[in-house]
Design a protein around this motif. Structure first.
Motif, mmCIF file in Angstrom:
data_model
loop_
_atom_site.group_PDB
_atom_site.id
_atom_site.type_symbol
_atom_site.label_atom_id
_atom_site.label_comp_id
_atom_site.label_asym_id
_atom_site.label_seq_id
_atom_site.Cartn_x
_atom_site.Cartn_y
_atom_site.Cartn_z
ATOM 1 N N ALA A 78 9.812 -6.408 12.488
ATOM 2 C CA ALA A 78 8.542 -6.615 11.786
ATOM 3 C C ALA A 78 7.388 -6.004 12.573
ATOM 4 C CB ALA A 78 8.305 -8.106 11.562
ATOM 5 N N ASP A 79 7.412 -6.169 13.904
ATOM 6 C CA ASP A 79 6.364 -5.564 14.729
ATOM 7 C C ASP A 79 6.376 -4.046 14.592
ATOM 8 O OD1 ASP A 79 5.603 -8.058 15.589
ATOM 9 O OD2 ASP A 79 6.689 -7.959 17.498
ATOM 10 N N LEU A 80 7.573 -3.462 14.564
ATOM 11 C CA LEU A 80 7.710 -2.020 14.398
ATOM 12 C C LEU A 80 7.157 -1.593 13.041
ATOM 13 C CD1 LEU A 80 8.899 0.682 15.454
ATOM 14 C CD2 LEU A 80 10.998 0.063 14.239
ATOM 15 N N LEU A 81 7.485 -2.355 12.000
ATOM 16 C CA LEU A 81 7.008 -2.018 10.660
ATOM 17 C C LEU A 81 5.490 -2.164 10.545
ATOM 18 C CD1 LEU A 81 9.828 -3.599 8.473
ATOM 19 C CD2 LEU A 81 9.429 -1.175 8.935
ATOM 20 N N VAL A 82 4.923 -3.125 11.248
ATOM 21 C CA VAL A 82 3.456 -3.262 11.236
ATOM 22 C C VAL A 82 2.820 -2.026 11.849
ATOM 23 C CG1 VAL A 82 1.544 -4.546 12.287
ATOM 24 C CG2 VAL A 82 3.408 -5.772 11.191
ATOM 25 N N GLY A 83 3.419 -1.538 12.934
ATOM 26 C CA GLY A 83 2.901 -0.314 13.549
ATOM 27 C C GLY A 83 3.016 0.877 12.620
ATOM 28 N N ILE A 84 4.139 0.987 11.914
ATOM 29 C CA ILE A 84 4.325 2.082 10.960
ATOM 30 C C ILE A 84 3.322 1.967 9.822
ATOM 31 C CG2 ILE A 84 5.923 3.019 9.238
ATOM 32 C CD1 ILE A 84 8.198 2.339 11.200
ATOM 33 N N GLU A 85 3.084 0.738 9.361
ATOM 34 C CA GLU A 85 2.111 0.541 8.289
ATOM 35 C C GLU A 85 0.716 0.969 8.732
ATOM 36 O OE1 GLU A 85 0.433 -2.934 5.272
ATOM 37 O OE2 GLU A 85 1.636 -3.505 7.008
ATOM 38 N N ARG A 86 0.353 0.636 9.969
ATOM 39 C CA ARG A 86 -0.957 1.051 10.491
ATOM 40 C C ARG A 86 -1.065 2.573 10.513
ATOM 41 N NH1 ARG A 86 -0.637 -2.175 15.440
ATOM 42 N NH2 ARG A 86 -0.626 -4.252 14.621
ATOM 43 N N GLU A 87 0.019 3.222 10.961
ATOM 44 C CA GLU A 87 0.011 4.681 11.008
ATOM 45 C C GLU A 87 -0.115 5.269 9.609
ATOM 46 O OE1 GLU A 87 3.308 6.254 13.245
ATOM 47 O OE2 GLU A 87 2.960 4.864 14.895
ATOM 48 N N HIS A 90 -3.612 4.942 8.464
ATOM 49 C CA HIS A 90 -4.455 5.921 9.161
ATOM 50 C C HIS A 90 -4.273 7.309 8.534
ATOM 51 C CE1 HIS A 90 -6.685 7.799 12.372
ATOM 52 N NE2 HIS A 90 -5.664 8.633 12.592
ATOM 53 N N ILE A 91 -3.013 7.676 8.278
ATOM 54 C CA ILE A 91 -2.741 8.977 7.657
ATOM 55 C C ILE A 91 -3.373 9.036 6.273
ATOM 56 C CG2 ILE A 91 -0.895 10.423 6.699
ATOM 57 C CD1 ILE A 91 0.853 9.477 9.056
ATOM 58 N N ALA A 92 -3.220 7.944 5.514
ATOM 59 C CA ALA A 92 -3.786 7.913 4.168
ATOM 60 C C ALA A 92 -5.299 8.064 4.218
ATOM 61 C CB ALA A 92 -3.404 6.606 3.472
ATOM 62 N N THR A 93 -5.929 7.417 5.157
ATOM 63 C CA THR A 93 -7.381 7.515 5.295
ATOM 64 C C THR A 93 -7.787 8.942 5.655
ATOM 65 O OG1 THR A 93 -7.461 5.217 6.017
ATOM 66 C CG2 THR A 93 -9.393 6.555 6.476
ATOM 67 N N MET A 94 -7.040 9.533 6.583
ATOM 68 C CA MET A 94 -7.346 10.897 7.030
ATOM 69 C C MET A 94 -7.131 11.903 5.891
ATOM 70 S SD MET A 94 -8.278 10.633 10.197
ATOM 71 C CE MET A 94 -8.084 12.226 10.940
ATOM 72 N N GLN A 95 -6.121 11.684 5.072
ATOM 73 C CA GLN A 95 -5.797 12.616 3.995
ATOM 74 C C GLN A 95 -6.580 12.318 2.718
ATOM 75 O OE1 GLN A 95 -3.687 15.264 4.229
ATOM 76 N NE2 GLN A 95 -3.455 14.802 6.390
ATOM 77 N N GLY A 96 -7.229 11.176 2.685
ATOM 78 C CA GLY A 96 -7.976 10.817 1.487
ATOM 79 C C GLY A 96 -7.048 10.375 0.354
ATOM 80 N N ALA A 97 -5.852 9.901 0.704
ATOM 81 C CA ALA A 97 -4.886 9.458 -0.301
ATOM 82 C C ALA A 97 -4.683 7.957 -0.155
ATOM 83 C CB ALA A 97 -3.568 10.194 -0.115
ATOM 84 N N SER A 98 -4.133 7.361 -1.214
ATOM 85 C CA SER A 98 -3.855 5.936 -1.140
ATOM 86 C C SER A 98 -2.451 5.714 -0.565
ATOM 87 C CB SER A 98 -3.951 5.294 -2.533
ATOM 88 O OG SER A 98 -2.860 5.707 -3.326
ATOM 89 N N ILE A 99 -2.205 4.510 -0.141
ATOM 90 C CA ILE A 99 -0.889 4.183 0.415
ATOM 91 C C ILE A 99 0.178 4.306 -0.668
ATOM 92 C CG2 ILE A 99 0.491 2.325 1.411
ATOM 93 C CD1 ILE A 99 -1.968 1.467 2.925
ATOM 94 N N LYS A 100 -0.178 3.958 -1.891
ATOM 95 C CA LYS A 100 0.781 4.083 -2.999
ATOM 96 C C LYS A 100 1.230 5.525 -3.157
ATOM 97 C CE LYS A 100 0.022 0.277 -6.148
ATOM 98 N NZ LYS A 100 -0.341 -0.122 -7.496
ATOM 99 N N GLU A 101 0.272 6.454 -3.068
ATOM 100 C CA GLU A 101 0.625 7.871 -3.203
ATOM 101 C C GLU A 101 1.572 8.308 -2.092
ATOM 102 O OE1 GLU A 101 -3.192 9.727 -3.168
ATOM 103 O OE2 GLU A 101 -3.526 9.411 -5.300
ATOM 104 N N ILE A 102 1.299 7.862 -0.880
ATOM 105 C CA ILE A 102 2.158 8.233 0.246
ATOM 106 C C ILE A 102 3.544 7.623 0.068
ATOM 107 C CG2 ILE A 102 2.522 7.947 2.728
ATOM 108 C CD1 ILE A 102 -0.484 8.317 3.077
ATOM 109 N N VAL A 103 3.609 6.353 -0.349
ATOM 110 C CA VAL A 103 4.902 5.701 -0.577
ATOM 111 C C VAL A 103 5.665 6.442 -1.667
ATOM 112 C CG1 VAL A 103 6.003 3.592 -1.433
ATOM 113 C CG2 VAL A 103 4.214 3.441 0.291
ATOM 114 N N ASN A 104 4.972 6.847 -2.724
ATOM 115 C CA ASN A 104 5.628 7.610 -3.780
ATOM 116 C C ASN A 104 6.158 8.937 -3.254
ATOM 117 O OD1 ASN A 104 5.213 5.653 -5.719
ATOM 118 N ND2 ASN A 104 3.281 6.534 -6.446
#
Length: 128
Positions: A78-87, A90-104
């Protein structure tokens, strides 16, 4: 009960004052003897129950240890997944995309990889 039967047969066989007196004493003691015998029988049953419970406690301790190890592993994951979620955030914010788009996109990538694996298997099987 065996003592009572013996006393009764002694009274019948030799009806003297001493035999009758001893039979009377035997009859007076028989309830106490029967009570003590019941107590002994119960304590043997209790001992068996206690031993059975001890065995169950041992099994439960092993299961608790296994569950504790599983919880520790899950907490680490779970700790590892929290770190991945944060990353990902961060990527979504930098790319201007939503997390849903990245997950898709990740899911689409996984489907493409599965198709590629299937094709490679087919190529491998056909080359054999």
């Amino acid at each position: 009960t065996g003592g009572l039967a013996a006393s009764a047969s002694a009274i019948i066989a030799a009806p003297s004052a001493a035999v009758i007196l001893m039979a009377g004493i035997c009859m007076l003691n028989s309830p106490a003897v029967a009570n003590k015998q019941l107590g002994i029988n119960k304590s043997a049953g209790v001992r068996a129950s206690v031993n059975s419970i001890r065995e169950e406690v041992g099994v439960l301790k092993e299961e608790v240890d296994f569950l504790a190890d599983s919880v520790d592993d899950l907490e680490a994951e779970a700790d590892l997944l929290v770190g991945i979620e944060r990353e990902l955030r961060h990527i979504a914010t930098m790319q201007g995309a939503s997390i849903k788009e990245i997950v898709n996109l990740v899911n689409e990538n996984e489907m493409i990889l599965n198709k590629m694996r299937g094709s490679l298997r087919q190529m491998f099987v056909s080359s054999m």
